[in-house]
Design a protein around this motif. Structure first.
Motif, PDB file in Angstrom:
ATOM      1  N   THR A  13       0.850  -1.194   0.000  1.00 24.66           N
ATOM      2  CA  THR A  13       0.000   0.000   0.000  1.00 24.66           C
ATOM      3  C   THR A  13       0.881   1.237   0.000  1.00 24.66           C
ATOM      4  N   LEU A  14       0.261   2.383  -0.341  1.00 23.53           N
ATOM      5  CA  LEU A  14       1.000   3.628  -0.504  1.00 23.53           C
ATOM      6  C   LEU A  14       0.358   4.762   0.277  1.00 23.53           C
TER       7      LEU A  14
ATOM      8  N   VAL B 226      -7.537  14.009  -5.952  1.00 23.67           N
ATOM      9  CA  VAL B 226      -7.705  12.789  -5.160  1.00 23.67           C
ATOM     10  C   VAL B 226      -8.371  11.700  -5.995  1.00 23.67           C
ATOM     11  N   GLU B 227      -9.433  12.059  -6.702  1.00 18.47           N
ATOM     12  CA  GLU B 227     -10.173  11.073  -7.486  1.00 18.47           C
ATOM     13  C   GLU B 227      -9.301  10.474  -8.584  1.00 18.47           C
TER      14      GLU B 227
ATOM     15  N   SER C 110      -3.854   6.463   1.398  1.00 19.02           N
ATOM     16  CA  SER C 110      -3.818   7.637   2.261  1.00 19.02           C
ATOM     17  C   SER C 110      -3.201   8.814   1.522  1.00 19.02           C
ATOM     18  N   ILE C 111      -3.870   9.971   1.606  1.00 22.95           N
ATOM     19  CA  ILE C 111      -3.318  11.216   1.048  1.00 22.95           C
ATOM     20  C   ILE C 111      -3.376  12.275   2.136  1.00 22.95           C
TER      21      ILE C 111
ATOM     22  N   ILE D 267      -6.199  14.299   4.084  1.00 25.62           N
ATOM     23  CA  ILE D 267      -7.329  14.812   3.298  1.00 25.62           C
ATOM     24  C   ILE D 267      -8.141  13.700   2.654  1.00 25.62           C
ATOM     25  N   TRP D 268      -7.602  12.485   2.653  1.00 22.82           N
ATOM     26  CA  TRP D 268      -8.381  11.342   2.155  1.00 22.82           C
ATOM     27  C   TRP D 268      -7.755  10.055   2.673  1.00 22.82           C
ATOM     28  N   GLY D 269      -8.587   9.098   3.040  1.00 20.38           N
ATOM     29  CA  GLY D 269      -8.135   7.747   3.349  1.00 20.38           C
ATOM     30  C   GLY D 269      -7.692   7.553   4.785  1.00 20.38           C
TER      31      GLY D 269
END
Length: 453
Positions: free
Chosen positions: A208-209, A227-228, A239-240, A260-262
């Motif tokens: 994973t990253l 993000v999308e 994860s971002i 901001i995401w994940g």
């Protein structure tokens, strides 16, 4: 009109390597440092800069190649500053790294200590789990990679033989996305633009990253679209995070980071232990060699189950927790509050109840621990490149710690600190180098110091 003088040059035999990986030779009695040259090379060297006690040179014509010289396996060498030894065989690299440790111990520390053969990788490629990639260029024409050696000029990276392949995949997706959306990368000279760095972390065990976008601005334009697109192109991304760095500085991170995401973490498995990696946490960049290093620390500690182990400069608690099942109690000390929080979380996810982590300066914490807990059986120190503060070593010696295990990423400061501890009653044993960073000039070492009776 004056005639321009021709640069001075000389035929030079390269007889050594500097700690930064430059070839070292002599012109008359003056040392000359030559990038991209290795011991055994003979060539014409042009003097580029004269310093008081040495010259900086440039290899202009290689007359005789070292037996260890190879064609660089990476297409970005020698322009990229990420790897200093792409032109040297791997066997030659590890031999030199052992010699580097030996010479530092003897020259700086005045120590005649056995240095073991380097613990090397079987396949020294795709080993890195973290990259900090600066961005430059212009809207629609984004460059991203590593700095050219000795400059802040970005070498545009299309591939990288030392990064995990998934990291290269994500780096290309980040570059394409920012270019396609015509968003401005950071201009270091004018302090304009938005995107300064893309910091990419990978879990080898989970594949994973994590991505940290470092910007000059408080917000990310078209954030949802970015993000999308990245999620769609790189499904391994979980994860971002966004880090805000508005200052004129060479430091990568600013003070504020938010996911901001994940997920807030990715996780890496090392020898049966599972470690959480957050956007700002430090984790060794080579998981395979991290296990080799931690196994050596565990072997040297030789724990029987009841010892009190002190883990200084503990970061996110990785070394101490690796030893926890064989120790009576682990106490980690770290100055950075976020790292201490991550260490406590790592203890929780590994169900280790015998570890505590303290935020503070080691030299202040050690005397208090002795008063509170009594004798410290083993202390582990894993300082940054500058080595241990003298006050930390003094506190350990005054606490009469029975055994000290020193983990070092800098042979020079290791030699200095071992000499200090020897003068205060400790005997260093065999030093074990570990090659955490193939193709670079860096080497990790670990050594046990025992209190003399």
């Amino acid at each position: 009109m004056t005639k321009q003088s021709k640069p001075e040059s000389a035929l030079v035999e390269i007889t050594g390597l500097s700690h930064g990986g430059e070839g070292v030779g002599r012109i008359d009695s003056t040392a000359v440092f030559v990038p991209h040259a290795i011991p055994g090379d003979v060539g014409e060297v042009e003097i580029v800069h004269r310093r008081k006690n040495y010259f900086l040179g440039r290899l202009v014509n290689l007359k005789q190649s070292s037996p260890e010289r190879i064609d660089p396996p990476c297409p970005h060498a020698p322009a990229c500053g990420g790897c200093q030894l792409q032109h040297m065989s791997y066997a030659g690299q590890v031999s030199w790294k052992r010699l580097q440790v030996e010479e530092a111990l003897r020259r700086i520390g005045g120590l005649e200590v056995e240095v073991a053969p380097v613990l090397r990788m079987s396949a020294p490629i795709h080993y890195r789990s973290r990259a900090q990639l600066p961005l430059g260029g212009s809207p629609g024409q984004v460059t991203m990679g590593f700095f050219r050696r000795g400059t802040h000029e970005i070498v545009d990276m299309q591939e990288c033989m030392v990064q995990h392949p998934l990291m290269v995949k994500l780096a290309q997706a980040v570059r394409r996305t920012i270019a396609d959306l015509r968003l401005p990368p950071y201009d270091e000279v004018r302090h304009r633009g938005i995107f300064r760095h893309a910091v990419i972390k990978a879990s080898f065990s989970d594949e994973t990253l994590m991505l940290v976008l470092v910007t000059r601005t408080e917000s990310i334009p078209l954030q949802e679209e970015i993000v999308e697109r990245l999620r769609r192109e790189v499904p391994e991304l979980v994860s971002i995070a966004h880090n805000i760095n508005p200052t004129v500085t060479n430091v990568v991170y600013g003070e504020r980071t938010k996911v901001i995401w994940g997920e807030p973490y990715i996780y890496e498995q090392i020898g049966g232990m599972r470690y959480a990696i957050s956007p700002r946490s430090f984790f060794q960049v080579n998981p395979q060699q991290t296990k080799a290093l931690y196994d050596e620390v565990r072997r040297l500690a030789n724990l029987s189950g009841g010892e009190l182990v002190l883990d200084l400069y503990c970061g996110t608690g990785t070394i101490g927790l690796y030893l926890a099942k064989r120790a009576g109690r682990i106490v980690g000390v770290e100055t950075i509050p976020d790292a201490v929080s991550d260490a406590k979380y790592n203890a929780a996810i590994n169900r280790v109840s015998s570890a505590e982590f303290i935020q503070g300066q080691a030299e202040a914490v050690v005397p208090d621990l002795v008063r509170r807990m009594g004798e410290i059986d083993v202390a582990i120190v894993d300082p940054p490149r500058k080595g241990c503060e003298e006050a930390v070593l003094k506190a350990l010696a005054q606490a009469d710690v029975g055994r000290i295990i020193y983990v070092s990423c800098n042979p020079a400061t290791l030699a200095r600190d071992l000499a200090y501890l020897r003068e205060r009653g400790y005997t260093p044993g065999r030093v074990q180098p570990v090659d955490m960073f193939p193709w670079t000039s860096h080497v990790e070492s670990v050594v046990l110091l025992s209190r003399r009776s």
